[in-house]
Design an enzyme around this catalytic site. Structure first.
Site, PDB file in Angstrom:
ATOM      1  N   LEU A  57       0.852  -1.183   0.000  1.00  0.00           N
ATOM      2  CA  LEU A  57       0.000   0.000   0.000  1.00  0.00           C
ATOM      3  C   LEU A  57       0.890   1.235   0.000  1.00  0.00           C
ATOM      4  O   LEU A  57       1.954   1.242   0.633  1.00  0.00           O
ATOM      5  CB  LEU A  57      -0.904   0.031   1.244  1.00  0.00           C
ATOM      6  N   ASP A  58       0.453   2.283  -0.688  1.00  0.00           N
ATOM      7  CA  ASP A  58       1.190   3.541  -0.651  1.00  0.00           C
ATOM      8  C   ASP A  58       1.279   4.041   0.789  1.00  0.00           C
ATOM      9  O   ASP A  58       0.426   3.733   1.628  1.00  0.00           O
ATOM     10  CB  ASP A  58       0.477   4.612  -1.490  1.00  0.00           C
ATOM     11  N   ARG A  59       2.290   4.838   1.056  1.00  0.00           N
ATOM     12  CA  ARG A  59       2.474   5.388   2.408  1.00  0.00           C
ATOM     13  C   ARG A  59       1.211   6.095   2.904  1.00  0.00           C
ATOM     14  O   ARG A  59       0.806   5.951   4.060  1.00  0.00           O
ATOM     15  CB  ARG A  59       3.659   6.360   2.414  1.00  0.00           C
TER      16      ARG A  59
END
Length: 495
Positions: free
Chosen positions: A185-187
């Protein structure tokens, strides 16, 4: 470079708490510079709702990359790394904090070649992340399913090291434990993530996800009144700046496909309270002229949208929502008018202004605040300008590193949440509740959970078909649904 003493200890000596100190190996003439960069326990502390890390010395070691060969050392650092200014890297090379093969270079113009090991020792300052704990959705002998907090990167990267999911989990369990993320998942994104406890379990689930045999469902909060019905976007996605992690909708990009469905639309609070379709316009002439140049100004209120990614390109959902004209409303990149202009790149897959976009984005968080919020919620404008991460103008007393202010609450994540992952064969199914920002605003009615009537993951496999009409821009609407579950959103896995 200041010397850092290492003291030999008896590896069997008890430390007073039942733990035994790791044995340290010593090499007479190391090929690279190393420093004590694995403190235990981790140097965390909690303050103002943030998890912070006390600054510590750290050495990065990297082999010369192919694109660096024959280039000057200072040029490599100035162009490849963006977290510090060129003046810092020049000073670090001259001081000997940057060395090649363990040896100080005579000049910043020294060139690097294939096989060189470049070492950079610095006083590391990590950005804060939310102090919100990592939620546990499920745990068994091989796997932990977590609810990842927004704003925390999965792996150490860039300015983040101990403030990452795997290091926070390691700190909570054991120094020797090695958490193995199975999905990414993106930050800035929150939601369901899988952490393998062993290599076999991690590989098995990773192969499932990569083989597209796992159904994923996200929810997003976007600007404006998202169209009703089932919207399919098949616009290819291309990375235009690896350094900034910037992607755009591009006809020549990689195949990408997402199915969207609006779950709810919430008008602006004032319109809801007054019950009127039109409000008295009290703006000044200057404000009217300004607003007329901002296409997004006509998109009032916000929508909660369910997102079903069929492919898994980086930033796919964020890019597709931007392309459809309804970007995630607090996305500091794709909902940022100072980067993409008044149209926010809606429907744009052909423009050749990538260099301008990259230049404007590179200034965000440096000399300017990356303030997407200011573009859709003007009441937050002044607050965000003061409560945002940016350079303070102050320097660290130890290393002269330019210091950043703490991030504001609005910078710790975006309105994008991985709500549910399910095995296509029905062997497992994990979900989280809707996040707070997806719930109805005070006084308004709307869904507080996704039901069987609106959730495609409940559809029995093999009953559905989906016929989509697409235009040249890659946008589409469902024209016809058939099967035992007609009338609901029906999602078919490709192949």
């Amino acid at each position: 470079m200041s010397a850092m003493a290492l003291t030999a200890v008896d590896p069997q000596a008890d430390q007073g708490d039942g733990r035994q100190k790791d044995k340290q190996a010593f090499i007479a003439s190391p090929d690279v510079i190393t420093t004590p960069c694995d403190p235990w326990p981790r140097p965390y502390y909690l303050e103002d709702g943030l998890r912070k890390v006390h600054p510590y010395h750290y050495t990065y070691n990297t082999y010369c990359k192919e694109r660096w060969r024959g280039r000057e050392l200072l040029d490599v650092f100035a162009t490849e790394f963006r977290d510090r200014p060129q003046a810092y890297y020049k000073d670090a090379i001259e001081r000997g904090n940057v060395v090649v093969n363990g040896v100080r270079v005579p000049t910043v113009k020294a060139t690097v070649k294939n096989g060189d090991i470049i070492s950079h020792t610095l006083h590391r300052h990590e950005p804060p992340v939310t102090a919100q704990p990592i939620g546990i959705v499920h745990e068994d002998d091989g796997m932990i399913v977590i609810n990842k907090p927004a704003g925390v990167p999965v792996h150490p990267a860039g300015r983040y090291n101990f403030n990452s999911i795997i290091e926070i989990m390691r700190a909570e369990r054991s120094h020797a434990w090695n958490p193995l993320p199975c999905n990414r998942l993106d930050r800035l994104t929150s939601g369901v993530m899988f952490i393998g406890k062993n290599a076999r379990a991690a590989e098995r689930l990773s192969m499932q996800i990569q083989g597209r045999s796992v159904k994923k469902e996200y929810v997003a909060r976007v600007i404006g009144d998202f169209p009703e019905g089932d919207i399919v976007c098949e616009q290819p996605v291309m990375q235009i700046s690896p350094k900034l992690g910037l992607n755009r909708a591009r006809a020549s990009g990689k195949e990408a496909r997402t199915v969207f469905k609006r779950l709810a639309y919430y008008p602006p609070a004032q319109k809801f309270e007054d019950g009127k379709g039109k409000q008295e316009d009290n703006r000044s002439e200057k404000e009217k002229i300004r607003d007329s140049k901002m296409e997004w100004k006509g998109k009032e209120g916000h929508s909660i949208v369910r997102c079903r990614p069929v492919t898994g390109r980086t930033h796919q959902l964020r890019v597709h929502l931007q392309f459809l004209g309804h970007p995630i409303s607090n996305d500091p990149i794709y909902c940022n008018q100072r980067v993409f202009g008044p149209s926010l790149a809606a429907g744009d897959a052909l423009s050749d202004n990538d260099e301008d976009i990259i230049s404007r984005l590179s200034r965000m968080g440096k000399s300017e605040v990356a303030e997407a919020m200011a573009y859709h919620d003007e009441m937050m404008d002044e607050y965000n300008k003061t409560k945002a991460e940016k350079m303070t103008g102050h320097l660290c007393d130890i290393c002269d590193t330019p210091l950043y202010s703490d991030p504001g609450a609005h910078e710790l994540g975006i309105y994008l949440h991985a709500r549910r992952y399910a095995c296509e064969e029905g062997k497992w199914d994990y979900e989280t509740p809707l996040p707070d920002w997806a719930l109805p605003p005070p006084g308004m009615a709307g869904p507080t959970e996704v039901t069987k009537e609106t959730d495609p993951l409940h559809i029995v496999k093999g009953l559905e078909t989906l016929e989509v009409s697409k235009d040249a821009g890659g946008k589409g609407k469902v024209l016809e649904q058939s099967g035992a579950e007609a009338g609901k959103l029906l999602w078919t896995h490709p192949g």
